[in-house]
Design an enzyme around this catalytic site. Structure first.
Site, mmCIF file in Angstrom:
data_model
loop_
_atom_site.group_PDB
_atom_site.id
_atom_site.type_symbol
_atom_site.label_atom_id
_atom_site.label_comp_id
_atom_site.label_asym_id
_atom_site.label_seq_id
_atom_site.Cartn_x
_atom_site.Cartn_y
_atom_site.Cartn_z
ATOM 1 N N GLN A 1 1.938 -12.702 -16.344
ATOM 2 C CA GLN A 1 1.112 -11.868 -15.459
ATOM 3 C C GLN A 1 0.148 -11.059 -16.327
ATOM 4 O O GLN A 1 0.570 -10.288 -17.188
ATOM 5 C CB GLN A 1 2.016 -10.941 -14.639
ATOM 6 N N TYR B 1 -3.452 -9.786 -12.334
ATOM 7 C CA TYR B 1 -3.301 -8.441 -11.762
ATOM 8 C C TYR B 1 -4.624 -7.675 -11.799
ATOM 9 O O TYR B 1 -5.558 -8.090 -12.485
ATOM 10 C CB TYR B 1 -2.137 -7.683 -12.396
ATOM 11 N N ASP C 1 4.784 -8.386 -5.582
ATOM 12 C CA ASP C 1 4.984 -7.985 -6.976
ATOM 13 C C ASP C 1 5.299 -6.500 -7.078
ATOM 14 O O ASP C 1 4.572 -5.659 -6.537
ATOM 15 C CB ASP C 1 3.708 -8.267 -7.784
ATOM 16 N N THR D 1 2.063 -3.831 -5.627
ATOM 17 C CA THR D 1 2.636 -2.587 -5.065
ATOM 18 C C THR D 1 2.536 -1.387 -6.000
ATOM 19 O O THR D 1 3.168 -0.354 -5.742
ATOM 20 C CB THR D 1 4.133 -2.778 -4.700
ATOM 21 N N TRP D 2 1.767 -1.502 -7.078
ATOM 22 C CA TRP D 2 1.643 -0.355 -7.990
ATOM 23 C C TRP D 2 0.994 0.797 -7.229
ATOM 24 O O TRP D 2 -0.017 0.604 -6.560
ATOM 25 C CB TRP D 2 0.807 -0.746 -9.216
ATOM 26 N N TYR E 1 7.184 1.255 -11.321
ATOM 27 C CA TYR E 1 6.329 1.803 -10.256
ATOM 28 C C TYR E 1 7.072 2.900 -9.489
ATOM 29 O O TYR E 1 8.030 2.630 -8.760
ATOM 30 C CB TYR E 1 5.855 0.696 -9.305
HETATM 31 P P1 NAP Z 1 -6.099 -4.029 -7.583
HETATM 32 O O1 NAP Z 1 -5.212 -4.842 -6.735
HETATM 33 O O2 NAP Z 1 -7.247 -4.678 -8.263
HETATM 34 O O3 NAP Z 1 -6.716 -2.825 -6.741
HETATM 35 C C1 NAP Z 1 -5.962 -2.005 -5.893
HETATM 36 C C2 NAP Z 1 -6.911 -0.943 -5.337
HETATM 37 O O4 NAP Z 1 -7.962 -1.615 -4.635
HETATM 38 C C3 NAP Z 1 -6.269 0.010 -4.369
HETATM 39 O O5 NAP Z 1 -6.835 1.266 -4.569
HETATM 40 C C4 NAP Z 1 -6.666 -0.540 -2.997
HETATM 41 O O6 NAP Z 1 -6.815 0.489 -2.061
HETATM 42 C C5 NAP Z 1 -7.995 -1.158 -3.292
HETATM 43 N N1 NAP Z 1 -8.263 -2.303 -2.399
HETATM 44 C C6 NAP Z 1 -7.443 -3.334 -2.111
HETATM 45 N N2 NAP Z 1 -8.034 -4.170 -1.248
HETATM 46 C C7 NAP Z 1 -9.256 -3.653 -0.987
HETATM 47 C C8 NAP Z 1 -10.328 -4.049 -0.162
HETATM 48 N N3 NAP Z 1 -10.268 -5.166 0.558
HETATM 49 N N4 NAP Z 1 -11.435 -3.268 -0.137
HETATM 50 C C9 NAP Z 1 -11.520 -2.142 -0.864
HETATM 51 N N5 NAP Z 1 -10.525 -1.702 -1.670
HETATM 52 C C10 NAP Z 1 -9.407 -2.462 -1.726
HETATM 53 O O7 NAP Z 1 -5.307 -3.253 -8.723
HETATM 54 P P2 NAP Z 1 -3.788 -3.081 -9.153
HETATM 55 O O8 NAP Z 1 -2.996 -2.420 -8.109
HETATM 56 O O9 NAP Z 1 -3.821 -2.481 -10.516
HETATM 57 O O10 NAP Z 1 -3.289 -4.599 -9.370
HETATM 58 C C11 NAP Z 1 -2.633 -5.336 -8.373
HETATM 59 C C12 NAP Z 1 -1.151 -5.421 -8.644
HETATM 60 O O11 NAP Z 1 -0.896 -6.061 -9.890
HETATM 61 C C13 NAP Z 1 -0.465 -4.067 -8.800
HETATM 62 O O12 NAP Z 1 -0.301 -3.388 -7.585
HETATM 63 C C14 NAP Z 1 0.790 -4.462 -9.496
HETATM 64 O O13 NAP Z 1 1.710 -5.036 -8.574
HETATM 65 C C15 NAP Z 1 0.272 -5.505 -10.477
HETATM 66 N N6 NAP Z 1 -0.090 -4.927 -11.808
HETATM 67 C C16 NAP Z 1 0.612 -5.326 -12.900
HETATM 68 C C17 NAP Z 1 0.338 -4.803 -14.155
HETATM 69 C C18 NAP Z 1 1.139 -5.253 -15.344
HETATM 70 O O14 NAP Z 1 1.063 -4.619 -16.406
HETATM 71 N N7 NAP Z 1 1.885 -6.325 -15.228
HETATM 72 C C19 NAP Z 1 -0.700 -3.873 -14.316
HETATM 73 C C20 NAP Z 1 -1.439 -3.503 -13.192
HETATM 74 C C21 NAP Z 1 -1.128 -4.051 -11.961
HETATM 75 P P3 NAP Z 1 -5.790 0.717 -0.843
HETATM 76 O O15 NAP Z 1 -4.452 0.858 -1.454
HETATM 77 O O16 NAP Z 1 -6.312 1.945 -0.189
HETATM 78 O O17 NAP Z 1 -5.855 -0.504 0.043
#
Ligand code: NAP
Length: 276
Positions: free
Chosen positions: A162, A190, A48, A19-20, A53
């Site tokens: 994570q 992530y 998550d 949900t970031w 966030y």
């Molecule tokens: P991610 O999930 O790798 O990528 C999210 C991005 O990809 C968004 O822009 C989304 O666009 C796009 N996307 C998703 N599905 C898609 C698809 N099927 N086709 C094309 N584009 C797609 O990156 P993230 O948000 O950094 O990581 C996931 C989660 O991990 C976060 O949301 C957060 O909850 C967690 N996180 C944790 C940390 C930490 O330090 N612990 C750091 C980073 C992330 P749309 O929104 O337009 O669908």
């Protein structure tokens, strides 16, 4: 969907939802809530989030999305390192609970390692667990040495770590993932689709074409083949959620995996854990 076992034997779905950056744009709110609810309906019930966030706005959005569905979902949230002390963690947790509109967080993580001694954070987590405010606790962005220190500080009940892990960021394969496997602790990957920045040409694109799939689906299938990994893509639209869910149907062949290894080689030496 296959499930992944936490060290205490409880299982969670292998594919969850991040949900970031949700709740950042007011005009997308309704779509983001609908996307999360679609994911829940498809079984992606692990959600998550973090107090960081949107400084609480993402937790509020999650609270709205799970209204009426609380018992179906497994909520993960995270505390800032500066809130990981005896005095502050309880209050941070209460604020998260209020925003999430729930009485318990299923898994509460330390977002990254900060200045508070690990033993103090472990004690604070265990206090919250004893009070029923959280059901499990864990860490994020911990490298192998941090995990060793956590265990030495009494943190053997840690449920997960994570970390940044995807097809192109494989450093954890050298030492950290084997360490976690040895301790029967799943990692949570992530940025599994590299925040949407997927190369339109090259090995992923070729594999995607052969499967009639998208780049994101291949990136997810690469991770979902491991049975000790929880994968949490963030998707802000119903279409992306459905597409990500269908990645569960894709099995990459040994040949395709070798092709990925050639372009994105597994690590041959220890490098510090990357984080975003
Ligand atoms: P991610 O999930 O790798 O990528 C999210 C991005 O990809 C968004 O822009 C989304 O666009 C796009 N996307 C998703 N599905 C898609 C698809 N099927 N086709 C094309 N584009 C797609 O990156 P993230 O948000 O950094 O990581 C996931 C989660 O991990 C976060 O949301 C957060 O909850 C967690 N996180 C944790 C940390 C930490 O330090 N612990 C750091 C980073 C992330 P749309 O929104 O337009 O669908």
């Amino acid at each position: 969907m296959h499930r992944v076992m936490l060290p205490d034997g409880e299982t969670v779905p292998a594919l969850g939802q991040g949900t970031w950056k949700m709740a950042d744009v007011r005009g997308r709110r309704r779509e983001e809530i609908a996307a999360l609810r679609e994911g829940i309906a498809l079984g992606m019930t692990l959600i998550d989030t973090a107090e960081m966030y949107g400084e609480g706005l993402a937790e509020e959005l999650v609270g709205e999305a799970v209204e009426g569905l609380r018992d179906e979902v497994f909520i993960v949230s995270k505390a800032y390192p500066q809130n990981a002390s005896r005095e502050r963690l309880h209050a941070a947790c209460e604020r998260s609970l209020r925003r999430l509109g729930t009485e318990r967080i299923d898994l509460y993580l330390l977002h990254w390692r900060g200045g508070v001694p690990l033993a103090e954070t472990v004690e604070a987590f265990e206090g919250l667990r004893a009070d029923g405010k959280i059901r499990h606790w864990g860490v994020s962005n911990f490298d192998t040495q941090d995990m060793e220190e956590l265990f030495a500080a009494g943190g053997e009940r840690c449920a997960t770590n994570q970390i940044l892990y995807n097809f192109g960021r494989r450093g954890a394969e050298f030492e950290l993932l084997p360490w976690l496997a040895k301790h029967k602790m799943p990692a949570m990957a992530y940025s599994p689709v590299e925040q949407g920045r997927l190369p339109a040409t090259g090995v992923l694109a070729e594999i995607a074409k052969a499967h009639g799939a998208s780049l994101a689906q291949i990136a997810l299938a690469f991770l979902l083949r491991r049975k000790d990994l929880i994968v949490i893509p963030k998707a802000g639209s119903i279409e992306h959620v459905r597409e990500n869910h269908r990645a569960l149907e894709i099995t990459l062949s040994a040949e395709e995996l070798s092709g990925i290894d050639r372009t994105y080689p597994p690590p041959r030496r220890k490098a510090p854990l990357e984080m975003l």
